[in-house]
Each structure stands twice: as structure tokens, then as C-alpha cells.
Motif scaffolding. Structure first.
Motif, mmCIF file in Angstrom:
data_model
loop_
_atom_site.group_PDB
_atom_site.id
_atom_site.type_symbol
_atom_site.label_atom_id
_atom_site.label_comp_id
_atom_site.label_asym_id
_atom_site.label_seq_id
_atom_site.Cartn_x
_atom_site.Cartn_y
_atom_site.Cartn_z
ATOM 1 N N ASP A 1 2.300 -2.523 7.142
ATOM 2 C CA ASP A 1 1.169 -1.274 7.321
ATOM 3 C C ASP A 1 0.140 -0.866 7.919
ATOM 4 O OD1 ASP A 1 2.841 0.794 5.142
ATOM 5 O OD2 ASP A 1 1.311 -0.313 3.597
ATOM 6 N N VAL A 2 0.116 -2.163 8.476
ATOM 7 C CA VAL A 2 -1.183 -2.715 9.702
ATOM 8 C C VAL A 2 -0.439 -1.881 10.618
ATOM 9 C CG1 VAL A 2 -3.446 -3.615 10.288
ATOM 10 C CG2 VAL A 2 -2.146 -4.049 8.178
ATOM 11 N N CYS A 3 0.481 -3.102 11.421
ATOM 12 C CA CYS A 3 0.572 -3.191 12.720
ATOM 13 C C CYS A 3 2.056 -2.868 13.398
ATOM 14 C CB CYS A 3 0.927 -4.575 13.535
ATOM 15 S SG CYS A 3 2.003 -5.700 12.638
ATOM 16 N N LYS A 4 2.766 -2.017 11.986
ATOM 17 C CA LYS A 4 4.238 -1.056 11.783
ATOM 18 C C LYS A 4 5.570 -2.292 12.924
ATOM 19 C CE LYS A 4 1.767 2.332 11.524
ATOM 20 N NZ LYS A 4 1.627 2.539 9.905
ATOM 21 N N LYS A 5 4.557 -3.131 13.651
ATOM 22 C CA LYS A 5 6.296 -4.228 13.827
ATOM 23 C C LYS A 5 6.956 -4.932 12.300
ATOM 24 C CE LYS A 5 3.898 -6.234 17.869
ATOM 25 N NZ LYS A 5 2.748 -7.089 17.492
ATOM 26 N N ASP A 6 8.039 -5.129 12.846
ATOM 27 C CA ASP A 6 8.684 -5.351 11.860
ATOM 28 C C ASP A 6 8.693 -6.307 10.574
ATOM 29 O OD1 ASP A 6 11.165 -3.816 12.504
ATOM 30 O OD2 ASP A 6 12.086 -5.221 13.326
ATOM 31 N N ILE A 7 9.034 -6.436 8.803
ATOM 32 C CA ILE A 7 7.679 -8.171 8.591
ATOM 33 C C ILE A 7 9.186 -8.606 8.300
ATOM 34 C CG2 ILE A 7 7.588 -8.279 6.381
ATOM 35 C CD1 ILE A 7 7.165 -5.209 6.001
ATOM 36 N N PRO B 1 10.878 -8.168 -1.361
ATOM 37 C CA PRO B 1 11.616 -6.852 -0.710
ATOM 38 C C PRO B 1 10.175 -5.767 -0.764
ATOM 39 C CG PRO B 1 12.422 -7.793 -3.039
ATOM 40 C CD PRO B 1 10.956 -8.490 -2.454
ATOM 41 N N ALA B 2 9.074 -6.080 -1.671
ATOM 42 C CA ALA B 2 8.100 -4.931 -1.820
ATOM 43 C C ALA B 2 6.888 -5.337 -0.869
ATOM 44 C CB ALA B 2 8.336 -4.970 -3.849
ATOM 45 N N ALA B 3 7.092 -6.633 0.389
ATOM 46 C CA ALA B 3 6.198 -6.524 0.584
ATOM 47 C C ALA B 3 6.119 -5.030 1.759
ATOM 48 C CB ALA B 3 6.541 -7.546 1.479
ATOM 49 N N ARG B 4 4.761 -5.291 2.161
ATOM 50 C CA ARG B 4 4.119 -3.919 3.020
ATOM 51 C C ARG B 4 3.664 -4.502 4.058
ATOM 52 N NH1 ARG B 4 1.101 -0.212 -1.645
ATOM 53 N NH2 ARG B 4 1.578 1.002 0.295
ATOM 54 N N THR B 5 3.306 -5.539 4.265
ATOM 55 C CA THR B 5 2.750 -6.016 5.376
ATOM 56 C C THR B 5 3.579 -6.994 6.250
ATOM 57 O OG1 THR B 5 1.674 -7.665 3.908
ATOM 58 C CG2 THR B 5 0.649 -5.158 5.141
ATOM 59 N N CYS B 6 3.142 -7.828 7.148
ATOM 60 C CA CYS B 6 4.294 -8.922 7.650
ATOM 61 C C CYS B 6 2.924 -10.068 7.321
ATOM 62 C CB CYS B 6 3.973 -8.730 8.948
ATOM 63 S SG CYS B 6 2.808 -8.667 10.125
ATOM 64 N N LYS B 7 3.458 -11.154 7.944
ATOM 65 C CA LYS B 7 2.872 -11.899 7.049
ATOM 66 C C LYS B 7 1.543 -12.735 7.863
ATOM 67 C CE LYS B 7 6.682 -15.733 6.256
ATOM 68 N NZ LYS B 7 7.454 -16.827 7.125
ATOM 69 N N LYS B 8 0.947 -12.010 9.083
ATOM 70 C CA LYS B 8 -0.419 -12.011 9.714
ATOM 71 C C LYS B 8 -0.770 -10.649 8.777
ATOM 72 C CE LYS B 8 -2.493 -11.037 14.263
ATOM 73 N NZ LYS B 8 -2.024 -10.640 15.315
ATOM 74 N N HIS B 9 -0.140 -10.454 8.298
ATOM 75 C CA HIS B 9 -1.443 -8.673 7.634
ATOM 76 C C HIS B 9 -0.959 -9.161 6.311
ATOM 77 C CE1 HIS B 9 -1.446 -7.474 11.850
ATOM 78 N NE2 HIS B 9 -1.603 -6.961 11.849
ATOM 79 N N LEU B 10 -0.995 -10.237 5.988
ATOM 80 C CA LEU B 10 -0.640 -10.186 4.727
ATOM 81 C C LEU B 10 -1.309 -9.940 3.552
ATOM 82 C CD1 LEU B 10 1.202 -11.835 2.738
ATOM 83 C CD2 LEU B 10 -0.330 -14.217 2.966
ATOM 84 N N GLU B 11 -1.312 -9.308 2.719
ATOM 85 C CA GLU B 11 -2.819 -8.352 1.390
ATOM 86 C C GLU B 11 -3.483 -9.377 0.672
ATOM 87 O OE1 GLU B 11 0.791 -6.076 0.096
ATOM 88 O OE2 GLU B 11 1.532 -7.971 1.157
#
Ligand SMILES: [Zn+2]
Length: 118
Positions: free
Chosen positions: A92-98, A107-117
Motif C-alpha cells: 500500500d505504501v511503496c506499490k512494490k510486490d509484497i 495473505p491479507a497483508a497490505r504492505t511489504c516487510k519494510k512498511h509493515l503496519e
């Protein structure tokens, strides 16, 4: 490559478990679309104070469980809805592949590890 069939399967299973748990504790209010705890059925009209307190505690416990579970359910429903969209599996933040591993675990994750909510 993401295995969407596997993800869908996982999401649906999780959804069913959450729905079952939520139905145990409350019901979905069709007007607000929010889950509400159901108070214990009152079997004896002449209940004493202790019974009342127990019942209240039970209701409180259910309410707090529902507060934890319903956002998880909504997250899963949202993920299921977006599964076939191009944006699925993108942060959701950087638009890159999770990361696949992260999606596998959640599976419901919305961000990559870097932008972990949170
Ligand atoms: Zn990101």
C-alpha cells in the motif's frame, strides 16, 4: 509468481474460522454492518446482583473479542475482493510486490516487510 488459488483458499478458510468465532459471540448488525456482542439469554427474571455482574463481564469479554476479530475479518474480506485486481500483493505504501513469504504467512497483508503496519 503468486499462487492466487492457494491464497484464496487460505483466505476463505480463515474467513470461515473467523465467521464461526464471531457468530459464537455476536451477530452482524445489517444496518451498521458491524458485529455486536449478544447478551446472554435471561433465563430467570429474578436474577441477583452476582448473576448480573457475571453476565455483564461475559458481554464485555465478547465485545472485546469482537473488536479484535472483526477488523481481521474485514481485512480478509477486502483481500478476497481484491484478489483478482492488479494491485493485489502490492504494498500500500511503496506499490512494490509484497514478499511471497509474508503473503504466505498473512495473505491479507497490505504492505511489504519494510512498511509493515503498526
Ligand atoms: Zn512497501
Amino acid at each position: 509468481m503468486l499462487d492466487k488459488t492457494k491464497i484464496k483458499d487460505k483466505l476463505e478458510k480463515e474467513r470461515d474460522i473467523l465467521l464461526e468465532e464471531l457468530r459464537d459471540m455476536g451477530k452482524l448488525n445489517p444496518e451498521t454492518n458491524e458485529w455486536e456482542a449478544t447478551p446472554e439469554a435471561q433465563d430467570f427474571p429474578e436474577t441477583d446482583q452476582n448473576d448480573m455482574a457475571d453476565r455483564f463481564e461475559d458481554f464485555e469479554a465478547k465485545s472485546s473479542m469482537i473488536k479484535t476479530l472483526s477488523p481481521r475479518l474485514n481485512n480478509i474480506l477486502r483481500a478476497l475482493k481484491g484478489l483478482n485486481k492488479e494491485t493485489f500483493g502490492k504494498c500500500d505504501v511503496c506499490k512494490k510486490d509484497i514478499e511471497v513469504g509474508r503473503l504466505d504467512a498473512n495473505p491479507a497483508a497490505r504492505t511489504c516487510k519494510k512498511h509493515l503496519e503498526g
